[in-house]
Design an enzyme around this catalytic site. Structure first.
Site, PDB file in Angstrom:
ATOM      1  N   ILE A  94       0.997  -1.230   0.253  1.00  0.00           N
ATOM      2  CA  ILE A  94      -0.165   0.119   0.071  1.00  0.00           C
ATOM      3  C   ILE A  94       0.924   1.975  -0.172  1.00  0.00           C
ATOM      4  O   ILE A  94       0.236   2.198  -0.470  1.00  0.00           O
ATOM      5  CB  ILE A  94      -1.431   0.481   1.746  1.00  0.00           C
ATOM      6  CG1 ILE A  94      -0.294   0.292   2.709  1.00  0.00           C
ATOM      7  CG2 ILE A  94      -1.806  -1.387   1.313  1.00  0.00           C
ATOM      8  CD1 ILE A  94      -1.341   0.241   3.654  1.00  0.00           C
ATOM      9  N   HIS A 110      -4.467  -3.986  -3.255  1.00  0.00           N
ATOM     10  CA  HIS A 110      -4.613  -3.966  -2.123  1.00  0.00           C
ATOM     11  C   HIS A 110      -4.932  -2.984  -1.754  1.00  0.00           C
ATOM     12  O   HIS A 110      -5.479  -2.475  -0.654  1.00  0.00           O
ATOM     13  CB  HIS A 110      -3.557  -4.493  -1.187  1.00  0.00           C
ATOM     14  CG  HIS A 110      -3.779  -6.438  -1.139  1.00  0.00           C
ATOM     15  ND1 HIS A 110      -2.293  -6.563  -0.185  1.00  0.00           N
ATOM     16  CD2 HIS A 110      -4.401  -7.092  -1.564  1.00  0.00           C
ATOM     17  CE1 HIS A 110      -2.663  -8.167  -1.002  1.00  0.00           C
ATOM     18  NE2 HIS A 110      -3.836  -8.644  -1.462  1.00  0.00           N
ATOM     19  N   CYS A 118     -14.815   6.922  -0.225  1.00  0.00           N
ATOM     20  CA  CYS A 118     -15.818   7.720   0.415  1.00  0.00           C
ATOM     21  C   CYS A 118     -16.661   6.448   0.141  1.00  0.00           C
ATOM     22  O   CYS A 118     -16.909   5.862  -0.685  1.00  0.00           O
ATOM     23  CB  CYS A 118     -16.270   9.016  -0.479  1.00  0.00           C
ATOM     24  SG  CYS A 118     -17.606   9.404  -0.013  1.00  0.00           S
ATOM     25  N   GLY A 176       9.649 -10.621  -2.990  1.00  0.00           N
ATOM     26  CA  GLY A 176       9.187 -10.253  -1.745  1.00  0.00           C
ATOM     27  C   GLY A 176       7.814 -10.047  -1.104  1.00  0.00           C
ATOM     28  O   GLY A 176       7.820  -9.189   0.159  1.00  0.00           O
TER      29      GLY A 176
HETATM   30  P1  NAD Z   1      -7.510 -14.362   2.981  1.00  0.00           P
HETATM   31  O1  NAD Z   1      -8.563 -15.554   4.031  1.00  0.00           O
HETATM   32  O2  NAD Z   1      -7.090 -15.158   2.267  1.00  0.00           O
HETATM   33  O3  NAD Z   1      -6.291 -14.669   3.864  1.00  0.00           O
HETATM   34  C1  NAD Z   1      -5.890 -16.602   4.791  1.00  0.00           C
HETATM   35  C2  NAD Z   1      -4.249 -15.316   5.452  1.00  0.00           C
HETATM   36  O4  NAD Z   1      -4.236 -14.392   5.587  1.00  0.00           O
HETATM   37  C3  NAD Z   1      -3.450 -16.481   6.309  1.00  0.00           C
HETATM   38  O5  NAD Z   1      -3.156 -17.133   4.863  1.00  0.00           O
HETATM   39  C4  NAD Z   1      -3.097 -15.575   7.045  1.00  0.00           C
HETATM   40  O6  NAD Z   1      -1.563 -15.074   5.807  1.00  0.00           O
HETATM   41  C5  NAD Z   1      -3.719 -14.381   6.641  1.00  0.00           C
HETATM   42  N1  NAD Z   1      -4.453 -13.840   8.162  1.00  0.00           N
HETATM   43  C6  NAD Z   1      -5.823 -14.254   7.521  1.00  0.00           C
HETATM   44  N2  NAD Z   1      -6.155 -13.614   8.281  1.00  0.00           N
HETATM   45  C7  NAD Z   1      -5.414 -13.563   9.756  1.00  0.00           C
HETATM   46  C8  NAD Z   1      -4.874 -13.488  11.292  1.00  0.00           C
HETATM   47  N3  NAD Z   1      -5.587 -13.186  11.836  1.00  0.00           N
HETATM   48  N4  NAD Z   1      -3.686 -12.971  12.034  1.00  0.00           N
HETATM   49  C9  NAD Z   1      -3.168 -12.701  10.026  1.00  0.00           C
HETATM   50  N5  NAD Z   1      -2.733 -13.253   9.305  1.00  0.00           N
HETATM   51  C10 NAD Z   1      -4.019 -13.308   8.996  1.00  0.00           C
HETATM   52  O7  NAD Z   1      -7.289 -13.190   3.052  1.00  0.00           O
HETATM   53  P2  NAD Z   1      -8.573 -12.432   2.604  1.00  0.00           P
HETATM   54  O8  NAD Z   1      -9.914 -12.806   3.754  1.00  0.00           O
HETATM   55  O9  NAD Z   1      -9.043 -12.836   1.407  1.00  0.00           O
HETATM   56  O10 NAD Z   1      -8.676 -11.103   2.247  1.00  0.00           O
HETATM   57  C11 NAD Z   1      -8.847 -10.660   0.583  1.00  0.00           C
HETATM   58  C12 NAD Z   1      -7.441  -9.860   0.234  1.00  0.00           C
HETATM   59  O11 NAD Z   1      -7.218  -8.538   1.428  1.00  0.00           O
HETATM   60  C13 NAD Z   1      -6.103 -10.364   0.463  1.00  0.00           C
HETATM   61  O12 NAD Z   1      -5.846 -10.396  -0.553  1.00  0.00           O
HETATM   62  C14 NAD Z   1      -5.725  -9.944   1.529  1.00  0.00           C
HETATM   63  O13 NAD Z   1      -3.767  -9.710   1.483  1.00  0.00           O
HETATM   64  C15 NAD Z   1      -5.846  -8.653   1.453  1.00  0.00           C
HETATM   65  N6  NAD Z   1      -5.312  -8.291   2.694  1.00  0.00           N
HETATM   66  C16 NAD Z   1      -5.370  -6.424   2.860  1.00  0.00           C
HETATM   67  C17 NAD Z   1      -4.020  -5.830   3.931  1.00  0.00           C
HETATM   68  C18 NAD Z   1      -3.823  -4.542   4.153  1.00  0.00           C
HETATM   69  O14 NAD Z   1      -3.599  -4.119   4.945  1.00  0.00           O
HETATM   70  N7  NAD Z   1      -4.128  -4.228   3.170  1.00  0.00           N
HETATM   71  C19 NAD Z   1      -4.895  -6.917   5.104  1.00  0.00           C
HETATM   72  C20 NAD Z   1      -5.480  -7.592   5.116  1.00  0.00           C
HETATM   73  C21 NAD Z   1      -6.130  -8.136   4.036  1.00  0.00           C
HETATM   74  N1  APR Z   2      13.954  -8.812   0.390  1.00  0.00           N
HETATM   75  C1  APR Z   2      13.805  -9.720  -0.138  1.00  0.00           C
HETATM   76  N2  APR Z   2      12.929 -10.523   0.617  1.00  0.00           N
HETATM   77  C2  APR Z   2      12.191 -10.126   1.366  1.00  0.00           C
HETATM   78  C3  APR Z   2      12.893  -9.327   2.870  1.00  0.00           C
HETATM   79  C4  APR Z   2      14.433  -8.123   1.920  1.00  0.00           C
HETATM   80  N3  APR Z   2      14.864  -7.457   1.680  1.00  0.00           N
HETATM   81  N4  APR Z   2      12.569  -8.814   3.907  1.00  0.00           N
HETATM   82  C5  APR Z   2      11.431  -9.686   3.999  1.00  0.00           C
HETATM   83  N5  APR Z   2      11.249 -10.288   2.700  1.00  0.00           N
HETATM   84  C6  APR Z   2      10.656 -11.564   2.821  1.00  0.00           C
HETATM   85  C7  APR Z   2       9.821 -12.223   4.027  1.00  0.00           C
HETATM   86  O1  APR Z   2      10.885 -14.084   3.354  1.00  0.00           O
HETATM   87  C8  APR Z   2       8.038 -12.872   3.139  1.00  0.00           C
HETATM   88  O2  APR Z   2       8.799 -13.521   2.987  1.00  0.00           O
HETATM   89  O3  APR Z   2       9.486 -10.589   2.129  1.00  0.00           O
HETATM   90  C9  APR Z   2       8.357 -11.416   2.390  1.00  0.00           C
HETATM   91  C10 APR Z   2       7.170 -10.995   3.230  1.00  0.00           C
HETATM   92  O4  APR Z   2       5.821 -11.815   3.645  1.00  0.00           O
HETATM   93  P1  APR Z   2       4.843 -10.967   4.423  1.00  0.00           P
HETATM   94  O5  APR Z   2       5.414 -10.262   5.286  1.00  0.00           O
HETATM   95  O6  APR Z   2       3.937 -11.619   4.859  1.00  0.00           O
HETATM   96  O7  APR Z   2       4.435  -9.735   3.496  1.00  0.00           O
HETATM   97  P2  APR Z   2       3.161 -10.193   2.123  1.00  0.00           P
HETATM   98  O8  APR Z   2       4.154 -11.431   1.383  1.00  0.00           O
HETATM   99  O9  APR Z   2       3.658  -8.899   1.332  1.00  0.00           O
HETATM  100  O10 APR Z   2       2.210 -10.400   2.761  1.00  0.00           O
HETATM  101  C11 APR Z   2       1.048 -10.857   1.688  1.00  0.00           C
HETATM  102  O11 APR Z   2      -0.857 -10.010   3.540  1.00  0.00           O
HETATM  103  O12 APR Z   2      -2.250  -8.940   5.156  1.00  0.00           O
HETATM  104  C12 APR Z   2      -1.566  -9.202   3.660  1.00  0.00           C
HETATM  105  O13 APR Z   2      -1.975  -8.072   2.682  1.00  0.00           O
HETATM  106  C13 APR Z   2      -1.621  -8.114   3.393  1.00  0.00           C
HETATM  107  O14 APR Z   2      -0.178  -7.658   1.261  1.00  0.00           O
HETATM  108  C14 APR Z   2       0.165  -8.356   2.564  1.00  0.00           C
HETATM  109  C15 APR Z   2      -0.230  -9.401   2.237  1.00  0.00           C
END
Ligand code: NAD
Ligand code: APR
Length: 234
Positions: A94, A110, A118, A176
């Protein structure tokens, strides 16, 4: 890589880690001290809007204080220099570090920290300040602005556009991301089905590593510029 024309690049929190923005699932990840249900779900927003607005005020301030790192700058060079076909950066992040790193073809699936949405008139506005004081929507005047973020349980943005780009790509690169959250975690399988090569650039093995044609482990600020130089020299 000479037969590569169309590229789709998926990025996650890891590409911005070296810009000082926290990832989600590391030991010091955001979800460790901010339960997802409270700050990243529509239910959480209904239950305690001020807590959620404060969480995203914090994200917004951190995004503004961060700077693009060598990985963002390298992808900016690739976006500007790739003339052999299409290129699309699909980011789960984001922050606006891809754009500030020089990339133009960026899609935020996301949502964006620096955008307010809004819920009354559906307008979106660039927003750098706080939303905690319920400011009026610049379009309709109603106090119905929320963070323009896709929360758990909500539908990510522009999915048709993303799947169309993946169906037509020759190379899918994931940078990442842990591969923990769908639908983004499933893009690599889609790309494979479309006959594309798949490359993962990540700090450590992810949940999807076994699916990629190739995985390179290392810090994004090092392995992404090296890969971009290969592509532009190819
Ligand atoms: P989802 O249900 O597919 O999410 C499942 C994954 O989200 C889990 O495997 C876990 O990694 C993580 N997750 C779910 N609940 C969690 C919790 N309580 N604690 C930690 N991790 C948790 O996701 P969704 O409900 O289908 O969401 C739809 C989309 O919204 C997804 O693409 C998600 O990445 C996105 N999203 C964005 C943000 C953000 O801040 N940008 C936050 C949450 C979700
Ligand atoms: N260089 C490359 N990779 C890195 C680095 C780095 N310096 N630091 C961390 N990583 C990798 C970690 O190994 C991990 O696999 O980035 C990944 C981060 O994973 P998450 O913390 O799960 O973040 P992300 O995969 O973006 O999460 C996906 O989940 O909660 C939702 O919407 C949220 O967009 C997020 C989505």
């Amino acid at each position: 890589m000479t037969d590569i024309r169309n590229i789709v690049i998926l990025t996650g929190a890891g590409i911005s880690a070296e810009s000082g923005l926290r990832t989600f699932r590391a030991d010091d990840g955001l979800w460790e001290d901010h339960p997802v249900e409270q700050v990243a779900t529509p239910q959480g927003f209904r239950r305690d809007p001020d807590l959620v607005q404060r969480f995203y005020d914090e994200r917004r301030a951190q995004v503004r204080a961060a700077n693009p790192n060598a990985a963002h700058l390298a992808l900016g060079r690739l976006d500007m220099g790739w003339k052999r076909g299409d290129l699309l950066i699909v980011t789960q992040n984001i922050d606006d570090l891809h754009e500030r790193g020089g990339a133009a073809r960026v899609l935020h699936m996301h949502g964006e920290a620096l955008s307010a949405w809004c819920t009354n008139c559906d307008a979106r506005h660039r927003w750098t300040g706080t939303l905690r004081n319920n400011p009026p929507c610049p379009s309709c005047g109603m106090a119905s602005l929320r963070p323009d973020i896709v929360w758990f349980g909500e539908m990510p943005y522009r999915m048709e556009r993303i799947y169309r780009a993946i169906a037509g790509c020759d190379l899918f690169v994931s940078i990442g991301t842990s591969g923990a959250v769908y639908p983004a975690a499933g893009f690599v399988q889609e790309a494979g089905r479309a006959g594309a090569r798949t490359l993962e650039l990540n700090l450590e093995e992810s949940l999807g590593s076994r699916v990629f044609s190739e995985t390179r482990l290392g810090k994004a600020s090092e392995i992404v510029p090296a890969w971009v130089e290969e592509m532009l020299a190819g």
